[in-house]
Design an enzyme around this catalytic site. Structure first.
Site, mmCIF file in Angstrom:
data_model
loop_
_atom_site.group_PDB
_atom_site.id
_atom_site.type_symbol
_atom_site.label_atom_id
_atom_site.label_comp_id
_atom_site.label_asym_id
_atom_site.label_seq_id
_atom_site.Cartn_x
_atom_site.Cartn_y
_atom_site.Cartn_z
ATOM 1 C CB CYS A 78 5.662 46.173 18.335
ATOM 2 S SG CYS A 78 5.026 46.032 16.655
ATOM 3 C CB CYS A 123 3.066 42.787 13.512
ATOM 4 S SG CYS A 123 3.949 44.339 13.779
ATOM 5 C CB CYS A 147 -10.503 37.642 8.710
ATOM 6 S SG CYS A 147 -11.638 37.051 9.959
#
Length: 159
Positions: A78, A123, A147
């Site tokens: 996105c 996200c 990570c």
């Protein structure tokens, strides 16, 4: 005997509460929300595997692992800005690593996929799986190591 029974009930209640709290990602409505088929149509096979199915890419397979230019790392699904290049460091693990995220753009949850608790990163805009955060990062900054699967990111160089 009463103390043992009380202890057992307390342990069960606390464990049930902790597991219920770990489901927050599944119940969250994200600003960018698409069907599984829409994601499959828009993402590559490897992006879909990592971002939508919480997969992990092979270590040292991402070209972003050795990306050292100034810029911003955004969500591959996105384009939400997630990490800045000045917070990237070489952790030696084979995945792009950062000592901090862009505040507000990354959500966290807990997964037990390996039999123990790990802090998973997503996200905050689309819910895509990014990777995990650990407490073995640079001690002179945050002490954190985000990570991140390189395939979950796109790099936008600074102009």
């Amino acid at each position: 005997m009463k103390k043992l029974l009380l202890l057992a009930i307390s342990v069960i209640l606390f464990n049930c509460n902790g597991i219920a709290q770990d489901k927050t990602k599944e119940n969250k409505v994200y600003k960018v929300s698409k069907t599984e088929q829409e994601w499959k149509n828009e993402l590559t096979e490897s992006e879909f595997k990592v971002l939508r199915e919480a997969g992990t890419e092979r270590p040292f397979s991402s070209k972003l692992n050795k990306e050292y230019r100034a810029g911003t790392y955004v969500c591959a699904a996105c384009e939400t800005p997630l990490f800045k290049s000045e917070h990237k460091f070489d952790s030696g693990t084979g995945w792009p690593s950062f000592d901090r995220e862009i505040k507000g753009n990354v959500d966290f949850s807990v997964d037990y996929n390996l039999g123990h608790a790990r802090t998973e990163e997503h996200c905050a805009t689309c819910g895509g799986h990014l990777g995990h955060v650990f407490s073995d990062g640079p001690r002179d900054t945050t002490g954190k190591r985000h990570c991140i699967n390189g395939v979950a990111l796109n790099f936008i160089p600074e102009k």
